[in-house]
Design a protein around this motif. Sequence first.
Motif, mmCIF file in Angstrom:
data_model
loop_
_atom_site.group_PDB
_atom_site.id
_atom_site.type_symbol
_atom_site.label_atom_id
_atom_site.label_comp_id
_atom_site.label_asym_id
_atom_site.label_seq_id
_atom_site.Cartn_x
_atom_site.Cartn_y
_atom_site.Cartn_z
ATOM 1 N N SER A 57 0.858 -1.184 0.000
ATOM 2 C CA SER A 57 0.000 0.000 0.000
ATOM 3 C C SER A 57 0.897 1.238 0.000
ATOM 4 N N ALA A 92 -4.171 -0.564 13.852
ATOM 5 C CA ALA A 92 -3.840 -1.322 12.643
ATOM 6 C C ALA A 92 -3.880 -2.823 12.897
ATOM 7 N N TRP A 95 -7.518 -3.876 12.980
ATOM 8 C CA TRP A 95 -8.131 -3.895 11.649
ATOM 9 C C TRP A 95 -7.672 -5.117 10.844
ATOM 10 N N ASP A 135 -2.880 -2.208 4.338
ATOM 11 C CA ASP A 135 -3.861 -1.130 4.388
ATOM 12 C C ASP A 135 -4.050 -0.604 5.816
ATOM 13 N N GLY A 136 -3.925 -1.477 6.819
ATOM 14 C CA GLY A 136 -4.067 -1.027 8.204
ATOM 15 C C GLY A 136 -2.958 -0.067 8.607
ATOM 16 N N ARG A 139 -3.587 3.262 6.862
ATOM 17 C CA ARG A 139 -4.683 3.993 7.512
ATOM 18 C C ARG A 139 -4.216 4.625 8.812
ATOM 19 N N VAL A 142 -2.313 7.762 7.940
ATOM 20 C CA VAL A 142 -3.226 8.845 7.544
ATOM 21 C C VAL A 142 -3.836 9.501 8.779
ATOM 22 N N GLN A 143 -4.238 8.701 9.756
ATOM 23 C CA GLN A 143 -4.787 9.270 10.986
ATOM 24 C C GLN A 143 -3.736 10.074 11.748
ATOM 25 N N GLN A 158 -3.652 8.457 1.560
ATOM 26 C CA GLN A 158 -3.415 7.121 1.001
ATOM 27 C C GLN A 158 -3.485 7.208 -0.513
ATOM 28 N N ARG A 161 -4.413 1.707 -2.487
ATOM 29 C CA ARG A 161 -4.717 0.624 -1.572
ATOM 30 C C ARG A 161 -4.015 -0.657 -2.031
#
Length: 257
Positions: A57, A92, A95, A135-136, A139, A142-143, A158, A161
């Motif tokens: 990713s 993460a 998820w 992806d986790g 993510r 990004v947070q 992101q 993906r």
Amino acid sequence: MTPRTLPVRRLLGRLARRAARAGRPGRAWTVPAAVLAGAVAGGAYGLLSTPEYAATSYVVVVPGEGSDPAGAMGLAQAYGKVATDVALTGDAAVWARVSPATLRASVAAATSPDAPMISLTARSDRPETAAAMADGVARALVQKGAHTQASTRVRVVQFSRATTPTSPASPSAPLAALVGAAGGGLLGGLFLLVRPKRGTAAAGGAAADGGTAAEGGAPADGGGARGSAAGSGAGSGGRGAAVPGPAVKGASQAGTA
């Protein structure tokens, strides 16, 4: 030990050494045998090992209004170094449905030298898990970027993906056999380099045989010469032949006087 037994012992010793050498594999077969063994070992590893899948990713660091693009490059390098730590502090692992230790050991982050982009590659024996872990982590980054956007003045987005892999990333059995054959050939060549040559060993053995024969033959020859001299003196019937040289000389001088 008589002089006649020395050549027989040397001949037997040479025959024994040649028989021992004949039982060993030749130097010409060392590298092919090592290549074959390496190919078999590599093929067995490729067949018996569990296949591993990889999913990647991508996230990109976008500079905000009035910020320096070079600062985005620096922050991308920083995010890449702490990607797994940021993912562990977030959700993460939850998820991806894996443990934090598995997430840390399975995800690797790499940054681009000419663009503020971070690639997150996850490996697992299940393709869905590999894509979920990649992806986790993306993510979680990004947070983290959204929480620190006010101070850094950059956004983490992101970019792509992770797709579920359809083929394993681990080497196949033919490739593993090829790698094993190359490694076996290298080890066989190194063994030939460090192994002592037979010519040197044979020269050392011949020198040792010659030294033994010389040391053993000299006393025997000397003894034979002394025995021959004594026998000839006894056959001539001379009185002075049975006594040592100085005594004979003394007796001659006494007779003259």
